[in-house]
Design a protein around this motif. Structure first.
Motif, mmCIF file in Angstrom:
data_model
loop_
_atom_site.group_PDB
_atom_site.id
_atom_site.type_symbol
_atom_site.label_atom_id
_atom_site.label_comp_id
_atom_site.label_asym_id
_atom_site.label_seq_id
_atom_site.Cartn_x
_atom_site.Cartn_y
_atom_site.Cartn_z
ATOM 1 N N LYS A 73 0.764 -1.193 -0.012
ATOM 2 C CA LYS A 73 -0.224 0.001 0.107
ATOM 3 C C LYS A 73 0.870 1.046 -0.037
ATOM 4 C CE LYS A 73 -3.810 1.915 2.368
ATOM 5 N NZ LYS A 73 -4.492 1.758 3.943
ATOM 6 N N ALA B 225 -9.497 4.942 0.323
ATOM 7 C CA ALA B 225 -8.859 3.852 1.410
ATOM 8 C C ALA B 225 -10.262 3.232 2.232
ATOM 9 C CB ALA B 225 -7.820 4.520 2.435
ATOM 10 N N ILE C 207 -6.682 15.147 0.152
ATOM 11 C CA ILE C 207 -6.742 14.108 1.466
ATOM 12 C C ILE C 207 -8.255 13.660 1.423
ATOM 13 C CG2 ILE C 207 -6.856 14.373 3.882
ATOM 14 C CD1 ILE C 207 -4.824 16.627 3.679
ATOM 15 N N LEU D 17 0.676 28.442 9.368
ATOM 16 C CA LEU D 17 -0.414 29.359 9.283
ATOM 17 C C LEU D 17 -1.225 29.489 10.646
ATOM 18 C CD1 LEU D 17 -2.119 29.934 6.668
ATOM 19 C CD2 LEU D 17 -3.396 27.789 7.250
ATOM 20 N N ARG E 245 -8.304 10.513 -0.927
ATOM 21 C CA ARG E 245 -7.578 9.669 -0.618
ATOM 22 C C ARG E 245 -8.109 8.775 0.416
ATOM 23 N NH1 ARG E 245 -1.892 9.663 -2.597
ATOM 24 N NH2 ARG E 245 -1.310 8.227 -0.789
ATOM 25 N N ALA F 154 -7.683 -9.830 -0.022
ATOM 26 C CA ALA F 154 -7.490 -11.207 0.277
ATOM 27 C C ALA F 154 -5.842 -11.765 0.236
ATOM 28 C CB ALA F 154 -8.409 -12.168 -0.765
ATOM 29 N N PHE G 266 3.375 23.735 7.225
ATOM 30 C CA PHE G 266 2.583 24.612 6.681
ATOM 31 C C PHE G 266 1.509 25.178 7.739
ATOM 32 C CE2 PHE G 266 -1.633 25.489 4.123
ATOM 33 C CZ PHE G 266 -0.912 26.830 3.547
ATOM 34 N N LEU H 1 -3.598 31.208 -1.087
ATOM 35 C CA LEU H 1 -3.633 30.201 0.064
ATOM 36 C C LEU H 1 -5.070 29.382 0.080
ATOM 37 C CD1 LEU H 1 -2.145 31.659 3.531
ATOM 38 C CD2 LEU H 1 -1.468 29.823 2.116
ATOM 39 N N VAL I 259 -5.131 26.663 -2.626
ATOM 40 C CA VAL I 259 -4.185 25.479 -2.193
ATOM 41 C C VAL I 259 -4.707 24.693 -0.865
ATOM 42 C CG1 VAL I 259 -2.011 25.403 -1.046
ATOM 43 C CG2 VAL I 259 -2.116 26.805 -3.027
ATOM 44 N N ILE I 260 -5.376 25.349 0.019
ATOM 45 C CA ILE I 260 -5.841 24.687 1.113
ATOM 46 C C ILE I 260 -6.882 23.742 0.743
ATOM 47 C CG2 ILE I 260 -7.245 25.038 3.261
ATOM 48 C CD1 ILE I 260 -5.307 27.632 3.709
#
Lengths: 188, 159
Positions: A8, B124, B117, A26, B120, B131, A22, B106, B109-110
């Motif tokens: 993984k 997941a 995130i 901030l 992903r 298996a 970052f 900013l 980008v944030i």
């Protein structure tokens, strides 16, 4: 026959570090900004950094249309923030002028008026109305008020002969004697 | 005769021109003033756009804008005047220069980082547990947890 599975894949460690750095930067920025906002005005004991005040025509200092705080080294400086739209400023305008006329002949005290977030025609009308004669000029770009973290007007800052702030008056003076009592603390 | 006609024509043209000039309203309307004022904020009344700010300071600023418009200044020139006099913080939109670029860079980008995130994480969570590598018929059966198998065996025994 055996089947192999791919390990993984996670987020690379350097990306994780960069993201956390970052976020930390901030949060630090937000923290510093909030802390500055809550600090209030500069405090007695603080050394005042040098700044330049542009002067209204008719209020020049030694023929110059701007003046630096450093020009008054060795003198006591009374720095008054005001505005023409500020009603409480009108309450103290005459007292400030009277105090200036009292100290001017000796030359060891200087009064500086800083016109805060104002429009020039109204500012000039205000100066004329109250017969103000001490040095006065606009707070261009609100740079000076930001140095002092001014929260409103009127506010008056008393800077001693070494350039250190020793008294802050928030709100209007009630009498000339009040102004004199603060100034006389630092005069020989 | 020609001279008379020429004079009349010139007089007519001149009268047209002057009537156009006089028809113009020298005082900008409230809407024109507010169109500029809505792009500015007075530092005294934070978070209130200049066009709706009720204070005396803001009224003076709007009068100044009206005067500047009447003097023929453009919207950009007026905004620049206010920045020069009161600082960049008076602008509703930060200028695209220097450290102010952070305000533009900013947020996307944030948002982008958050979206990656989230994507992903969702991927997941929805991915079936792989298996263990095996051969033959066993491969088609879903894998069972060792504990579940034992639990089922115990249940069978009790029946």
């Amino acid at each position: 026959m055996t089947e192999t599975t791919n390990p993984k894949r996670g987020v690379p460690i350097w990306v994780q570090i960069a993201i956390w750095l970052f976020i930390a930067a901030l949060l630090a920025l937000v923290g510093v900004t909030l802390s500055k906002r809550q600090q209030g005005t500069v405090q007695p004991g603080d050394t005042i950094p040098n700044f330049t005040l542009p002067l209204f025509s008719g209020y020049e200092y030694e023929g110059q249309n701007e003046v630096k705080l450093s020009a008054f080294e060795g003198k006591l400086v009374v720095l008054n923030f005001w505005a023409s739209w500020c009603k409480p400023c009108e309450q103290e305008a005459a007292e400030l002028e009277e105090a200036w006329e009292y100290y001017e002949p000796n030359g060891d005290v200087v009064f500086l008026g800083v016109d805060y977030v104002d429009t020039e025609p109204e500012a000039r009308a205000y100066l004329k109305k109250f017969g103000i004669t001490f040095f006065n000029g606009p707070d261009m770009g609100t740079k000076i008020s930001q140095i002092f973290r001014v929260r409103g007007v009127p506010e008056t800052y008393f800077i001693d002969q070494s350039g250190t702030l020793y008294y802050v008056k928030v709100g209007p003076f009630v009498s000339v004697d009040e102004i004199k009592s603060i100034i006389d603390q630092k005069l020989p | 005769m020609k001279k008379i006609l020429l004079t009349l024509a010139l007089t007519f043209l001149l009268s047209l021109f002057t009537s156009v000039v006089f028809a113009q309203d020298p005082t900008p309307s409230d809407d024109e003033v507010n169109a500029v004022a809505s792009q500015l904020y007075c530092p005294v009344c934070e978070s209130t756009p200049l066009d709706v700010c009720p204070t005396e300071a803001c009224r003076q600023w709007r009068d100044l804008i009206r005067q500047q418009l009447a003097d023929g200044m453009t919207e950009d020139q007026i905004k620049q005047y206010f920045v020069d006099n009161y600082g960049a913080r008076v602008l509703a939109e930060p200028p695209k220069q220097g450290s102010y670029w952070l305000f533009y860079i900013l947020p996307p980008v944030i948002i982008l980082a958050g979206a990656i995130i989230l994507f992903r994480s969702l991927k997941a969570w929805t991915k079936p547990i792989a298996a263990p590598a095996s051969s033959g018929a066993e491969r088609s059966e879903p894998s069972k947890d060792e504990y579940v198998s034992k639990f089922e065996e115990e249940l069978k025994k009790r029946k």
